[in-house]
Design a protein around this motif. Structure first.
Motif, PDB file in Angstrom:
ATOM      1  N   LEU A 144      17.788  -7.150   7.754  1.00 36.85           N
ATOM      2  CA  LEU A 144      18.860  -6.764   6.834  1.00 36.85           C
ATOM      3  C   LEU A 144      18.320  -6.506   5.427  1.00 36.85           C
ATOM      4  O   LEU A 144      18.716  -5.536   4.768  1.00 36.85           O
ATOM      5  CB  LEU A 144      19.956  -7.833   6.802  1.00 36.85           C
ATOM      6  N   LEU A 145      17.423  -7.366   4.967  1.00 39.08           N
ATOM      7  CA  LEU A 145      16.823  -7.168   3.640  1.00 39.08           C
ATOM      8  C   LEU A 145      16.023  -5.871   3.585  1.00 39.08           C
ATOM      9  O   LEU A 145      16.115  -5.129   2.603  1.00 39.08           O
ATOM     10  CB  LEU A 145      15.924  -8.342   3.274  1.00 39.08           C
ATOM     11  N   ASP A 146      15.251  -5.605   4.634  1.00 39.70           N
ATOM     12  CA  ASP A 146      14.478  -4.365   4.670  1.00 39.70           C
ATOM     13  C   ASP A 146      15.394  -3.148   4.623  1.00 39.70           C
ATOM     14  O   ASP A 146      15.105  -2.167   3.925  1.00 39.70           O
ATOM     15  CB  ASP A 146      13.590  -4.312   5.917  1.00 39.70           C
ATOM     16  N   ALA A 147      16.497  -3.194   5.358  1.00 37.87           N
ATOM     17  CA  ALA A 147      17.450  -2.081   5.343  1.00 37.87           C
ATOM     18  C   ALA A 147      18.086  -1.933   3.966  1.00 37.87           C
ATOM     19  O   ALA A 147      18.240  -0.812   3.458  1.00 37.87           O
ATOM     20  CB  ALA A 147      18.529  -2.291   6.411  1.00 37.87           C
ATOM     21  N   LEU A 148      18.439  -3.043   3.339  1.00 39.91           N
ATOM     22  CA  LEU A 148      19.039  -3.005   2.003  1.00 39.91           C
ATOM     23  C   LEU A 148      18.050  -2.458   0.981  1.00 39.91           C
ATOM     24  O   LEU A 148      18.404  -1.633   0.136  1.00 39.91           O
ATOM     25  CB  LEU A 148      19.514  -4.400   1.592  1.00 39.91           C
ATOM     26  N   VAL A 149      16.793  -2.873   1.067  1.00 36.23           N
ATOM     27  CA  VAL A 149      15.773  -2.384   0.142  1.00 36.23           C
ATOM     28  C   VAL A 149      15.547  -0.886   0.345  1.00 36.23           C
ATOM     29  O   VAL A 149      15.439  -0.130  -0.625  1.00 36.23           O
ATOM     30  CB  VAL A 149      14.451  -3.181   0.295  1.00 36.23           C
ATOM     31  N   SER A 150      15.503  -0.443   1.591  1.00 35.65           N
ATOM     32  CA  SER A 150      15.326   0.990   1.864  1.00 35.65           C
ATOM     33  C   SER A 150      16.470   1.801   1.273  1.00 35.65           C
ATOM     34  O   SER A 150      16.240   2.852   0.650  1.00 35.65           O
ATOM     35  CB  SER A 150      15.243   1.247   3.372  1.00 35.65           C
ATOM     36  N   GLN A 151      17.691   1.333   1.453  1.00 38.59           N
ATOM     37  CA  GLN A 151      18.852   2.022   0.898  1.00 38.59           C
ATOM     38  C   GLN A 151      18.811   1.994  -0.630  1.00 38.59           C
ATOM     39  O   GLN A 151      19.128   2.981  -1.290  1.00 38.59           O
ATOM     40  CB  GLN A 151      20.146   1.388   1.409  1.00 38.59           C
ATOM     41  N   HIS A 152      18.392   0.874  -1.190  1.00 37.26           N
ATOM     42  CA  HIS A 152      18.280   0.726  -2.650  1.00 37.26           C
ATOM     43  C   HIS A 152      17.269   1.737  -3.203  1.00 37.26           C
ATOM     44  O   HIS A 152      17.540   2.411  -4.200  1.00 37.26           O
ATOM     45  CB  HIS A 152      17.864  -0.712  -2.982  1.00 37.26           C
ATOM     46  N   ILE A 153      16.131   1.856  -2.549  1.00 39.99           N
ATOM     47  CA  ILE A 153      15.099   2.792  -2.984  1.00 39.99           C
ATOM     48  C   ILE A 153      15.598   4.230  -2.878  1.00 39.99           C
ATOM     49  O   ILE A 153      15.401   5.044  -3.787  1.00 39.99           O
ATOM     50  CB  ILE A 153      13.797   2.578  -2.181  1.00 39.99           C
TER      51      ILE A 153
ATOM     52  N   LEU B 211       9.923   2.052  -9.945  1.00 40.59           N
ATOM     53  CA  LEU B 211      11.110   2.829  -9.578  1.00 40.59           C
ATOM     54  C   LEU B 211      12.372   2.185 -10.157  1.00 40.59           C
ATOM     55  O   LEU B 211      13.227   2.880 -10.710  1.00 40.59           O
ATOM     56  CB  LEU B 211      11.222   2.942  -8.055  1.00 40.59           C
ATOM     57  N   ASN B 212      12.483   0.873 -10.029  1.00 38.81           N
ATOM     58  CA  ASN B 212      13.644   0.172 -10.604  1.00 38.81           C
ATOM     59  C   ASN B 212      13.688   0.325 -12.118  1.00 38.81           C
ATOM     60  O   ASN B 212      14.758   0.561 -12.688  1.00 38.81           O
ATOM     61  CB  ASN B 212      13.611  -1.311 -10.219  1.00 38.81           C
ATOM     62  N   ARG B 213      12.548   0.200 -12.761  1.00 36.10           N
ATOM     63  CA  ARG B 213      12.487   0.340 -14.218  1.00 36.10           C
ATOM     64  C   ARG B 213      12.913   1.749 -14.636  1.00 36.10           C
ATOM     65  O   ARG B 213      13.718   1.916 -15.562  1.00 36.10           O
ATOM     66  CB  ARG B 213      11.069   0.055 -14.719  1.00 36.10           C
ATOM     67  N   THR B 214      12.393   2.750 -13.949  1.00 32.15           N
ATOM     68  CA  THR B 214      12.743   4.133 -14.268  1.00 32.15           C
ATOM     69  C   THR B 214      14.239   4.370 -14.088  1.00 32.15           C
ATOM     70  O   THR B 214      14.890   4.987 -14.937  1.00 32.15           O
ATOM     71  CB  THR B 214      11.938   5.106 -13.379  1.00 32.15           C
ATOM     72  N   THR B 215      14.789   3.869 -12.999  1.00 38.97           N
ATOM     73  CA  THR B 215      16.218   4.050 -12.719  1.00 38.97           C
ATOM     74  C   THR B 215      17.073   3.415 -13.825  1.00 38.97           C
ATOM     75  O   THR B 215      17.993   4.036 -14.329  1.00 38.97           O
ATOM     76  CB  THR B 215      16.584   3.417 -11.363  1.00 38.97           C
ATOM     77  N   LEU B 216      16.743   2.199 -14.182  1.00 36.32           N
ATOM     78  CA  LEU B 216      17.550   1.488 -15.177  1.00 36.32           C
ATOM     79  C   LEU B 216      17.389   2.049 -16.588  1.00 36.32           C
ATOM     80  O   LEU B 216      18.295   1.919 -17.413  1.00 36.32           O
ATOM     81  CB  LEU B 216      17.200   0.002 -15.160  1.00 36.32           C
TER      82      LEU B 216
ATOM     83  N   ILE C  79      10.389  -9.548  -2.524  1.00 37.97           N
ATOM     84  CA  ILE C  79       9.284  -9.362  -3.468  1.00 37.97           C
ATOM     85  C   ILE C  79       8.960  -7.871  -3.514  1.00 37.97           C
ATOM     86  O   ILE C  79       8.524  -7.298  -2.519  1.00 37.97           O
ATOM     87  CB  ILE C  79       8.044 -10.176  -3.054  1.00 37.97           C
ATOM     88  N   PHE C  80       9.217  -7.259  -4.666  1.00 37.97           N
ATOM     89  CA  PHE C  80       8.960  -5.834  -4.838  1.00 37.97           C
ATOM     90  C   PHE C  80       7.488  -5.591  -5.125  1.00 37.97           C
ATOM     91  O   PHE C  80       6.858  -6.355  -5.859  1.00 37.97           O
ATOM     92  CB  PHE C  80       9.788  -5.279  -6.010  1.00 37.97           C
ATOM     93  N   ASN C  81       6.964  -4.492  -4.575  1.00 43.04           N
ATOM     94  CA  ASN C  81       5.602  -4.107  -4.930  1.00 43.04           C
ATOM     95  C   ASN C  81       5.640  -3.352  -6.266  1.00 43.04           C
ATOM     96  O   ASN C  81       6.705  -3.084  -6.814  1.00 43.04           O
ATOM     97  CB  ASN C  81       4.934  -3.287  -3.818  1.00 43.04           C
ATOM     98  N   GLU C  82       4.473  -2.991  -6.784  1.00 45.83           N
ATOM     99  CA  GLU C  82       4.392  -2.379  -8.116  1.00 45.83           C
ATOM    100  C   GLU C  82       5.138  -1.046  -8.181  1.00 45.83           C
ATOM    101  O   GLU C  82       5.836  -0.761  -9.166  1.00 45.83           O
ATOM    102  CB  GLU C  82       2.936  -2.185  -8.511  1.00 45.83           C
ATOM    103  N   ALA C  83       5.027  -0.235  -7.149  1.00 46.84           N
ATOM    104  CA  ALA C  83       5.719   1.063  -7.138  1.00 46.84           C
ATOM    105  C   ALA C  83       7.233   0.875  -7.151  1.00 46.84           C
ATOM    106  O   ALA C  83       7.958   1.613  -7.828  1.00 46.84           O
ATOM    107  CB  ALA C  83       5.302   1.873  -5.914  1.00 46.84           C
ATOM    108  N   GLU C  84       7.716  -0.128  -6.424  1.00 43.31           N
ATOM    109  CA  GLU C  84       9.157  -0.402  -6.393  1.00 43.31           C
ATOM    110  C   GLU C  84       9.646  -0.937  -7.738  1.00 43.31           C
ATOM    111  O   GLU C  84      10.751  -0.599  -8.180  1.00 43.31           O
ATOM    112  CB  GLU C  84       9.483  -1.384  -5.263  1.00 43.31           C
TER     113      GLU C  84
END
Length: 133
Positions: A39-48, A120-125, A112-117
């Motif tokens: 479920l977490l993997d699916a949520l993270v994929s959708q988030h990305i 991506l979050n920083r850019t989005t926000l 735990i997000f990797n550096e690229a993620e």
């Protein structure tokens, strides 16, 4: 869920027999952990995916507004696009960013997000502040 299973009784007491249910508890904990991770993997994929869509829309706005119009029609189109972006698209994107921030707040406690993620979050926000007039 796994802590509730782990804290449960290790023996089932019945009239004719006592059952040791440690193996059952271990299997249930393993299965529940696996389901939570899926479920977490699916949520993270959708988030990305959502973050990438937000960034793409902001990039589109940026590219169109920075393009120098070559004639009157392009100037009219640019004014129309800018007006629509300001009144409709950017408020919608800000709402999407707010939802992404809520998802991120939850995910920070469970993933735990990797550096690229993280980038991506920083850019989005940070897009709203980058595009503000």
């Amino acid at each position: 869920v796994t802590s509730e299973i782990a804290l449960g009784d290790s023996y089932g007491h019945y009239e004719l027999v006592d059952l040791n249910i440690d193996q059952l508890k271990t299997s249930l904990m393993h299965i529940s952990n696996k389901m939570v991770n899926q479920l977490l993997d699916a949520l993270v994929s959708q988030h990305i995916q959502n973050n990438n869509e937000i960034i793409a829309e902001f990039e589109n706005i940026k590219m169109k507004t920075l393009k120098k119009p070559e004639d009157t029609q392009e100037m009219i189109d640019l004014i129309s696009f800018t007006t629509k972006s300001t009144s409709e698209t950017i408020p919608k994107l800000e709402k999407n960013i707010s939802e992404a921030a809520k998802r991120l707040h939850f995910l920070l406690d469970h993933y735990i997000f990797n550096e690229a993620e993280v980038d991506l979050n920083r850019t989005t926000l940070n897009w709203p502040s980058k595009i503000a007039p």
